[in-house]
Write an enzyme that holds these catalytic residues in place. Structure first.
Site, PDB file in Angstrom:
ATOM      1  N   ASP A  45       0.869  -1.196   0.000  1.00 55.75           N
ATOM      2  CA  ASP A  45       0.000   0.000   0.000  1.00 55.75           C
ATOM      3  C   ASP A  45       0.895   1.232   0.000  1.00 55.75           C
ATOM      4  O   ASP A  45       2.093   1.146   0.308  1.00 55.75           O
ATOM      5  CB  ASP A  45      -0.907   0.017   1.238  1.00 55.75           C
ATOM      6  CG  ASP A  45      -1.867   1.205   1.218  1.00 55.75           C
ATOM      7  OD1 ASP A  45      -2.672   1.299   0.278  1.00 55.75           O
ATOM      8  OD2 ASP A  45      -1.786   2.065   2.122  1.00 55.75           O
ATOM      9  N   SER A  46       0.294   2.372  -0.312  1.00 59.51           N
ATOM     10  CA  SER A  46       1.070   3.608  -0.273  1.00 59.51           C
ATOM     11  C   SER A  46       1.419   4.010   1.163  1.00 59.51           C
ATOM     12  O   SER A  46       2.274   4.863   1.359  1.00 59.51           O
ATOM     13  CB  SER A  46       0.271   4.732  -0.937  1.00 59.51           C
ATOM     14  OG  SER A  46      -0.941   4.917  -0.235  1.00 59.51           O
ATOM     15  N   TYR A 102      -0.477   8.587  -2.880  1.00 60.89           N
ATOM     16  CA  TYR A 102      -0.379   8.263  -4.303  1.00 60.89           C
ATOM     17  C   TYR A 102      -1.526   8.905  -5.108  1.00 60.89           C
ATOM     18  O   TYR A 102      -1.403   9.086  -6.314  1.00 60.89           O
ATOM     19  CB  TYR A 102      -0.480   6.745  -4.505  1.00 60.89           C
ATOM     20  CG  TYR A 102       0.807   5.965  -4.317  1.00 60.89           C
ATOM     21  CD1 TYR A 102       1.922   6.505  -3.676  1.00 60.89           C
ATOM     22  CD2 TYR A 102       0.888   4.652  -4.785  1.00 60.89           C
ATOM     23  CE1 TYR A 102       3.076   5.761  -3.506  1.00 60.89           C
ATOM     24  CE2 TYR A 102       2.049   3.904  -4.624  1.00 60.89           C
ATOM     25  CZ  TYR A 102       3.135   4.461  -3.985  1.00 60.89           C
ATOM     26  OH  TYR A 102       4.279   3.715  -3.827  1.00 60.89           O
ATOM     27  N   GLY A 103      -2.639   9.167  -4.402  1.00 61.35           N
ATOM     28  CA  GLY A 103      -3.879   9.556  -5.085  1.00 61.35           C
ATOM     29  C   GLY A 103      -3.783  10.797  -5.937  1.00 61.35           C
ATOM     30  O   GLY A 103      -4.567  10.984  -6.871  1.00 61.35           O
ATOM     31  N   CYS A 133      -4.185  -1.294  -2.368  1.00 59.25           N
ATOM     32  CA  CYS A 133      -4.274   0.147  -2.581  1.00 59.25           C
ATOM     33  C   CYS A 133      -5.075   0.332  -3.867  1.00 59.25           C
ATOM     34  O   CYS A 133      -4.700  -0.202  -4.918  1.00 59.25           O
ATOM     35  CB  CYS A 133      -2.861   0.706  -2.734  1.00 59.25           C
ATOM     36  SG  CYS A 133      -2.801   2.449  -3.195  1.00 59.25           S
ATOM     37  N   ASN A 134      -6.186   1.044  -3.739  1.00 58.25           N
ATOM     38  CA  ASN A 134      -7.037   1.238  -4.924  1.00 58.25           C
ATOM     39  C   ASN A 134      -6.338   2.051  -5.987  1.00 58.25           C
ATOM     40  O   ASN A 134      -6.467   1.786  -7.180  1.00 58.25           O
ATOM     41  CB  ASN A 134      -8.329   1.947  -4.519  1.00 58.25           C
ATOM     42  CG  ASN A 134      -9.253   1.037  -3.735  1.00 58.25           C
ATOM     43  OD1 ASN A 134     -10.102   0.384  -4.315  1.00 58.25           O
ATOM     44  ND2 ASN A 134      -9.070   0.974  -2.425  1.00 58.25           N
ATOM     45  N   THR A 135      -5.587   3.057  -5.547  1.00 55.98           N
ATOM     46  CA  THR A 135      -4.930   3.939  -6.522  1.00 55.98           C
ATOM     47  C   THR A 135      -3.903   3.153  -7.328  1.00 55.98           C
ATOM     48  O   THR A 135      -3.841   3.276  -8.556  1.00 55.98           O
ATOM     49  CB  THR A 135      -4.268   5.119  -5.782  1.00 55.98           C
ATOM     50  OG1 THR A 135      -5.211   5.660  -4.856  1.00 55.98           O
ATOM     51  CG2 THR A 135      -3.829   6.187  -6.752  1.00 55.98           C
ATOM     52  N   GLU A 173      -2.781  10.099   7.120  1.00 59.88           N
ATOM     53  CA  GLU A 173      -1.333   9.850   7.297  1.00 59.88           C
ATOM     54  C   GLU A 173      -0.734  10.839   8.303  1.00 59.88           C
ATOM     55  O   GLU A 173       0.191  10.513   9.028  1.00 59.88           O
ATOM     56  CB  GLU A 173      -0.598   9.971   5.949  1.00 59.88           C
ATOM     57  CG  GLU A 173      -0.919   8.856   4.951  1.00 59.88           C
ATOM     58  CD  GLU A 173      -0.096   7.577   5.141  1.00 59.88           C
ATOM     59  OE1 GLU A 173       1.107   7.681   5.404  1.00 59.88           O
ATOM     60  OE2 GLU A 173      -0.675   6.480   5.009  1.00 59.88           O
ATOM     61  N   CYS A 224     -10.981   3.241  -0.851  1.00 56.86           N
ATOM     62  CA  CYS A 224      -9.601   3.595  -0.528  1.00 56.86           C
ATOM     63  C   CYS A 224      -9.331   2.886   0.789  1.00 56.86           C
ATOM     64  O   CYS A 224     -10.129   2.994   1.726  1.00 56.86           O
ATOM     65  CB  CYS A 224      -9.439   5.102  -0.357  1.00 56.86           C
ATOM     66  SG  CYS A 224      -7.816   5.539   0.318  1.00 56.86           S
ATOM     67  N   THR A 225      -8.238   2.155   0.838  1.00 55.96           N
ATOM     68  CA  THR A 225      -8.019   1.311   2.016  1.00 55.96           C
ATOM     69  C   THR A 225      -7.646   2.112   3.266  1.00 55.96           C
ATOM     70  O   THR A 225      -7.610   1.562   4.362  1.00 55.96           O
ATOM     71  CB  THR A 225      -6.950   0.247   1.715  1.00 55.96           C
ATOM     72  OG1 THR A 225      -5.768   0.896   1.230  1.00 55.96           O
ATOM     73  CG2 THR A 225      -7.451  -0.727   0.669  1.00 55.96           C
ATOM     74  N   HIS A 226      -7.403   3.406   3.102  1.00 60.10           N
ATOM     75  CA  HIS A 226      -7.195   4.251   4.284  1.00 60.10           C
ATOM     76  C   HIS A 226      -8.527   4.587   4.987  1.00 60.10           C
ATOM     77  O   HIS A 226      -8.548   4.839   6.184  1.00 60.10           O
ATOM     78  CB  HIS A 226      -6.557   5.585   3.894  1.00 60.10           C
ATOM     79  CG  HIS A 226      -5.081   5.546   3.696  1.00 60.10           C
ATOM     80  ND1 HIS A 226      -4.480   4.866   2.672  1.00 60.10           N
ATOM     81  CD2 HIS A 226      -4.069   6.139   4.395  1.00 60.10           C
ATOM     82  CE1 HIS A 226      -3.170   5.036   2.741  1.00 60.10           C
ATOM     83  NE2 HIS A 226      -2.889   5.798   3.785  1.00 60.10           N
TER      84      HIS A 226
END
Ligand code: DGL
Length: 275
Positions: free
Chosen positions: A8-9, A40-41, A71-73, A156, A190-192
Site C-alpha cells: 500500500d502507499s 499516491y492519489g 491500494c485502490n490507486t 497519514e 480507498c483502504t485508508h
C-alpha cells in the site's frame, strides 16, 4: 516457500491485512507501506506505476510469489500494466492481484436500490476503474463517485480527528450523498478510509450501509487460493507477519497502534536486507 506480499502507499493497506490475517491466520505475510511517497492519489499515472512496479519487483525478490496491491490507486493506475507488461513477460509464475475487481464483483449484493456511492482518491475516481468494472459485473446499477482530495493526507498526518479534518470529511461526504436520494450503499474505495468509519457512521444517514473492502478482498483471496492449489502450495504457513515502511518505522508503529490498534514493529524498507 513464499510469503504473501501486501503493498500500500502507507497505512491504509493495514486495514486489508487485518482481514487477510483473520481469514488466513496460518499464512506468512510481508507488508510494505510506501509512506515516504504517500499519498499516491494525487500523483501521475507514471509515478504510481513506477513506485508500484518497484515495490512488486522487490517483494518478488523477497520470496513473495503472490502480491496483493492493497491500494485502490495502485490497483487503478498500475495493476493492469504490471500484469501485462512485467509479470507476463518476466515473472510468469508470480501473481499480482488488486482490490478493485473483487470489490466490483460483489458490491451490488449489498444494495437494494442499486444506487451505489463510492469515496476514493482523485487517482482512482479519474481512472473510472470502478465504473468500467461495475459495467461488467452489475450493469444495472448506478454509480456515484466523489474524489476526496486530502483524506489520505489527513489520515497519514493524524489530522482527520481535528475540527478541520472533520469539517473537510463531512463536506466531501455530503457532496457525494447529495448526488442522489436513492443511494443505499457507500463503498470506501480507498483502504485508508475504514479508519474514518466511526466518524462516517455518525455523519451518514442510517439507511445507507458503509462497506469497507478488507473482508471482500480477503474472501476473494481465500477463494483464489482454493482455485489455485499450485499457488497455495508455494506459500509457507508459519503465521508470521513482517512490516516494512519506506518512512520512519517508529512513526509507522506509533500510527498503526494508535489508528488501527496493530502492533507492527516495522523495519525501514532500505534495511530489509539486514533483517
Ligand atoms: N490506500 C490507498 C488507496 O486505497 C491510498 C492511496 C493514496 O496514497 O493516495 O487508494
Amino acid at each position: 516457500m513464499g510469503k504473501i506480499g501486501v503493498f500500500d502507499s502507507g497505512y491504509g493497506g493495514l486495514t486489508v491485512l487485518q482481514s487477510l490475517v483473520e481469514k488466513l491466520p496460518n499464512y506468512d505475510f510481508i507488508y510494505y507501506g510506501d509512506n515516504l511517497r504517500a499519498p499516491y492519489g494525487t500523483r501521475s499515472f507514471n509515478e504510481v506505476y513506477r513506485y508500484t512496479l518497484k515495490a512488486v519487483q522487490e517483494l518478488i525478490a523477497m520470496d513473495c510469489p503472490l502480491i496483493i496491491l492493497a491500494c485502490n490507486t495502485a490497483s487503478a493506475k498500475a495493476l493492469r500494466s504490471i500484469q501485462q507488461h512485467y509479470i507476463a513477460k518476466h515473472e510468469p509464475n508470480k501473481r499480482v492481484l488488486g482490490v478493485i475487481r473483487p470489490s466490483a464483483e460483489v458490491i451490488d449484493r449489498y444494495s437494494k436500490t442499486k444506487h451505489i456511492a463510492l469515496l476514493a482518491t482523485p487517482g482512482t475516481v479519474k481512472s473510472d476503474s470502478y465504473k468500467i468494472e461495475l459495467e461488467k459485473f452489475a450493469p444495472h446499477s448506478t454509480l456515484y463517485q466523489y474524489a476526496c482530495t486530502n483524506w489520505v493526507s489527513l489520515i497519514e498526518n493524524n489530522q482527520w480527528n481535528t475540527p478541520f479534518g472533520e469539517q473537510q470529511i463531512t463536506h466531501d461526504l455530503n457532496r457525494l450523498l447529495d448526488q442522489s436520494k436513492q443511494i443505499d450503499t457507500l463503498l470506501l474505495a480507498c483502504t485508508h478510509y475504514p479508519i474514518l468509519i466511526p466518524l462516517l457512521v455518525k455523519k451518514t444517514p442510517k439507511n445507507i450501509r458503509i462497506i469497507a473492502q478488507g473482508d471482500i478482498v480477503a474472501n476473494s483471496l481465500v477463494d483464489y487460493l482454493m482455485r489455485h492449489p499450485q499457488m497455495d502450495q508455494q506459500l509457507s504457513k508459519k503465521a508470521t507477519i513482517q512490516y516494512y515502511t519506506s518512512g520512519d518505522p517508529a512513526l509507522f508503529n506509533l500510527q498503526a497502534q494508535k489508528i488501527i490498534h496493530m502492533n507492527t514493529q516495522a523495519i525501514q524498507w532500505e534495511d530489509r536486507h539486514l533483517s
